[in-house]
Motif scaffolding. Structure first.
Motif, mmCIF file in Angstrom:
data_model
loop_
_atom_site.group_PDB
_atom_site.id
_atom_site.type_symbol
_atom_site.label_atom_id
_atom_site.label_comp_id
_atom_site.label_asym_id
_atom_site.label_seq_id
_atom_site.Cartn_x
_atom_site.Cartn_y
_atom_site.Cartn_z
ATOM 1 N N GLY A 1 0.803 -1.212 0.000
ATOM 2 C CA GLY A 1 0.000 0.000 0.000
ATOM 3 C C GLY A 1 0.836 1.261 0.000
ATOM 4 O O GLY A 1 2.070 1.219 -0.115
ATOM 5 N N THR B 1 -0.358 -3.745 -6.432
ATOM 6 C CA THR B 1 -0.967 -2.673 -5.650
ATOM 7 C C THR B 1 -0.912 -1.328 -6.366
ATOM 8 O O THR B 1 -1.690 -0.424 -6.043
ATOM 9 N N ASP C 1 -4.139 -1.607 -8.335
ATOM 10 C CA ASP C 1 -5.302 -1.631 -7.438
ATOM 11 C C ASP C 1 -4.783 -1.710 -6.012
ATOM 12 O O ASP C 1 -4.268 -2.744 -5.590
ATOM 13 N N PRO C 2 -4.887 -0.604 -5.239
ATOM 14 C CA PRO C 2 -4.331 -0.604 -3.879
ATOM 15 C C PRO C 2 -4.894 -1.702 -2.981
ATOM 16 O O PRO C 2 -4.257 -2.085 -1.998
ATOM 17 N N ALA C 3 -6.077 -2.232 -3.335
ATOM 18 C CA ALA C 3 -6.680 -3.283 -2.519
ATOM 19 C C ALA C 3 -6.258 -4.687 -2.967
ATOM 20 O O ALA C 3 -6.646 -5.674 -2.346
ATOM 21 N N ASP D 1 -4.216 -8.131 -3.645
ATOM 22 C CA ASP D 1 -3.277 -8.962 -2.903
ATOM 23 C C ASP D 1 -1.879 -8.727 -3.473
ATOM 24 O O ASP D 1 -1.660 -8.914 -4.675
#
Length: 337
Positions: A110, A182, A185-187, A189
């Motif tokens: 993140g 990440t 898409d920061p969410a 895995d």
């Protein structure tokens, strides 16, 4: 002559950011102490090349903040050409949270610092690059990129523009896949592979590259095999390919020849940036061969030098501070004989 006074031989395009290293086994988002280190794969490669004595330029975008000021100072100290470095007055420079296990291996988890408009590296402006690119493309011999700019529309457009202009100038492309979910898409895995759509976005870079460096798992995701000969054969231009696998032997396929090289055994403090130092060592060696008029690449010596660059970086914290000079690499190699 200092590298800053010589025409850049490598253009390194992409992200410059801060790696926030958490305590061993801890969470950098919530646990102290943490260590902040300047990083980002293309910035790491640029700094490592300059440290080795290869003139280079960084093409990217930073916020007008403390991180940006630190990078400006670092690039000036190393002699990295910054004519194509853009400054963003709205978006901050990115902070990446890096988890480290007890062995120093890291996982990206993140970001910090977003004020709502994203980060400066995501907004690399293709329209502002044209004026700076002309003189750089006229002298450089390699373009080095990764896949992270493809995750943001503006940065992806800038990357594609530079790749097109490099191809038109006959400049070979070096691709370090450097898959980081990440950033897309920061969410996501951090251990997940690319989706079909993401593989399709990466494909044009794979099909243009003269040199591809990837991790074994990246090769399996993109090509269904971690055999560098399979990767080479799967692409129409048959690029030179290096597949790394942590402490396992790295494998390569250069000009139809294949082989492997055992990793150097060294005490590991932090593996962040070791692969980028390896990439810099590889490009440094390829350029030396070109300057010296070598008729054929000698992969074994080239990859041994590059592997030593990575091994030396593993012995210090952060990606940039431990980067070695060419003399330090040769000294290390002499002690391995």
């Amino acid at each position: 002559m200092p590298s800053s006074t010589l025409p850049p031989q490598v253009l390194c395009l992409g992200e410059a950011l801060v790696d926030r290293l958490g305590p061993l086994g801890g969470d950098p988002a919530t646990e102290l102490p943490w260590d902040d280190h300047l990083g980002g794969a293309p910035a790491n490669v640029a700094c490592a090349l300059a440290r080795l004595g290869t003139p280079c330029a960084f093409v990217g975008r930073l916020g007008r903040d403390g991180i940006g000021q630190e990078f400006a100072k670092l690039f000036a100290e190393r002699g990295v050409d910054t004519r194509a470095l853009q400054w963003d007055g709205t978006r901050p420079s990115r902070i990446v949270l890096v988890r480290r296990d007890a062995d120093g291996d890291r996982q990206f988890g993140g970001f910090a610092g977003d004020r709502g408009d994203g980060f400066a590296d995501q907004a690399l402006d293709p329209s502002a690059l044209s004026a700076a690119l002309g003189p750089l493309l006229a002298t450089a011999r390699w373009l080095l990129v990764g896949t992270i700019p493809l995750a943001s529309p503006a940065a992806a457009a800038a990357l594609k523009l530079v790749c097109r202009q490099a191809a038109a100038a006959g400049m070979p492309l070096a691709l370090d896949v450097n898959w980081r979910p990440t950033f897309w898409d920061p969410a996501a895995d951090p251990a997940s592979g690319p989706t079909r759509a993401q593989i399709d976005a990466i494909a044009p870079l794979l099909q243009q590259a003269s040199l591809i460096k990837c991790a074994a798992e990246e090769a399996r995701w993109l090509f269904g095999s971690d055999d560098p000969a399979v990767v080479c054969a799967a692409l129409p231009q048959h690029p030179n390919v290096v597949v790394t696998d942590g402490g396992a032997p790295l494998r390569w396929c250069f000009a139809g020849r294949s082989g492997e090289l055992q990793a150097f055994r060294v005490p590991v403090v932090d593996t962040t940036g070791a692969g980028d130092a390896f990439t810099a060592g590889l490009l440094h060696g390829l350029l030396l061969d070109q300057v010296q008029g070598a008729s054929a690449i000698q992969p074994e010596a080239l990859l041994r030098f590059a592997s030593a660059c990575g091994a030396l970086v593993c012995q210090g914290a952060g990606a940039i501070n431990p980067q070695p000079s060419a003399e330090a690499v040769q000294y290390f190699l002499a002690r391995q004989a």
